[in-house]
Design a protein around this motif. Structure first.
Motif, mmCIF file in Angstrom:
data_model
loop_
_atom_site.group_PDB
_atom_site.id
_atom_site.type_symbol
_atom_site.label_atom_id
_atom_site.label_comp_id
_atom_site.label_asym_id
_atom_site.label_seq_id
_atom_site.Cartn_x
_atom_site.Cartn_y
_atom_site.Cartn_z
ATOM 1 N N TYR A 22 -5.098 6.444 -1.272
ATOM 2 C CA TYR A 22 -4.858 5.041 -0.919
ATOM 3 C C TYR A 22 -3.787 4.922 0.169
ATOM 4 O O TYR A 22 -3.924 4.136 1.098
ATOM 5 C CB TYR A 22 -4.417 4.244 -2.146
ATOM 6 N N ILE A 57 -3.874 5.139 4.358
ATOM 7 C CA ILE A 57 -4.063 4.055 5.329
ATOM 8 C C ILE A 57 -2.946 4.092 6.369
ATOM 9 O O ILE A 57 -3.102 3.595 7.476
ATOM 10 C CB ILE A 57 -4.157 2.688 4.639
ATOM 11 N N PHE A 58 -1.824 4.742 6.029
ATOM 12 C CA PHE A 58 -0.712 4.869 6.968
ATOM 13 C C PHE A 58 -0.883 6.022 7.946
ATOM 14 O O PHE A 58 -0.344 5.985 9.044
ATOM 15 C CB PHE A 58 0.607 5.077 6.204
ATOM 16 N N PRO A 74 -6.632 7.111 7.771
ATOM 17 C CA PRO A 74 -7.389 6.201 6.904
ATOM 18 C C PRO A 74 -8.764 6.692 6.472
ATOM 19 O O PRO A 74 -9.167 6.415 5.358
ATOM 20 C CB PRO A 74 -7.526 4.942 7.743
ATOM 21 N N HIS A 76 -10.816 1.453 2.895
ATOM 22 C CA HIS A 76 -10.421 1.653 4.292
ATOM 23 C C HIS A 76 -11.527 1.234 5.254
ATOM 24 O O HIS A 76 -11.259 0.746 6.344
ATOM 25 C CB HIS A 76 -10.080 3.119 4.555
ATOM 26 N N TYR A 84 -8.277 -7.522 6.987
ATOM 27 C CA TYR A 84 -7.625 -6.223 7.140
ATOM 28 C C TYR A 84 -6.272 -6.201 6.428
ATOM 29 O O TYR A 84 -5.916 -5.220 5.786
ATOM 30 C CB TYR A 84 -7.443 -5.878 8.615
ATOM 31 N N GLY A 85 -5.525 -7.281 6.523
ATOM 32 C CA GLY A 85 -4.230 -7.362 5.849
ATOM 33 C C GLY A 85 -4.361 -7.289 4.346
ATOM 34 O O GLY A 85 -3.577 -6.606 3.669
ATOM 35 N N SER A 133 -6.812 -5.870 2.719
ATOM 36 C CA SER A 133 -7.205 -4.502 2.412
ATOM 37 C C SER A 133 -5.994 -3.572 2.460
ATOM 38 O O SER A 133 -5.847 -2.682 1.620
ATOM 39 C CB SER A 133 -8.269 -4.030 3.399
ATOM 40 N N PHE A 134 -5.129 -3.778 3.421
ATOM 41 C CA PHE A 134 -3.913 -2.973 3.551
ATOM 42 C C PHE A 134 -3.022 -3.144 2.323
ATOM 43 O O PHE A 134 -2.565 -2.158 1.729
ATOM 44 C CB PHE A 134 -3.174 -3.388 4.825
ATOM 45 N N ASN A 191 -4.516 -1.436 -0.754
ATOM 46 C CA ASN A 191 -4.329 0.014 -0.763
ATOM 47 C C ASN A 191 -2.914 0.398 -1.171
ATOM 48 O O ASN A 191 -2.723 1.353 -1.923
ATOM 49 C CB ASN A 191 -4.664 0.607 0.600
ATOM 50 N N VAL A 192 -1.921 -0.337 -0.709
ATOM 51 C CA VAL A 192 -0.544 -0.034 -1.078
ATOM 52 C C VAL A 192 -0.330 -0.292 -2.566
ATOM 53 O O VAL A 192 0.239 0.538 -3.279
ATOM 54 C CB VAL A 192 0.443 -0.851 -0.219
#
Length: 97
Positions: free
Chosen positions: A10, A13-14, A17, A44, A78-79, A81-82, A85-86
């Motif tokens: 996860y 993504i940083f 991805p 992702h 996208y935000g 999803s980001f 993931n975090v």
């Protein structure tokens, strides 16, 4: 070790991805790790899959306001999803056997 590899899928993504979850998914023999890697890969890829219809609507938009709206919608997807993931990476890292 299971939680670490799963959460890194996860957190990738940083740094990678698409590449890291695919490698973990293919190499992992543990279903727990492979399942999280598959979900991480989908999370992702999802914003870019959602961008395909948004790109079509962006191209066919007849006004600047609607075009900007579609771009904003992509960045919201996208935000989210980001953030997902975090949060999911932290949740998996905090799990116990």
């Amino acid at each position: 070790m299971r939680q670490l590899l799963s959460s890194l899928s996860y957190f990738s993504i940083f740094f990678a991805p698409f590449l890291f979850p695919i490698i973990v998914w293919i190499v992992a023999k543990d279903e727990y790790i492979a399942g999280h890697a598959k979900r991480a890969l989908f999370s992702h890829v999802f914003p870019f899959l959602a961008a395909i219809p948004l790109l079509y609507f962006f191209i066919t938009a007849h006004s600047l306001a609607s075009a900007i709206g579609f771009v904003v919608l992509f960045f919201v997807i996208y935000g989210l999803s980001f953030v997902y993931n975090v949060v999911k990476g932290i949740q998996v890292l905090r799990e116990y056997y």
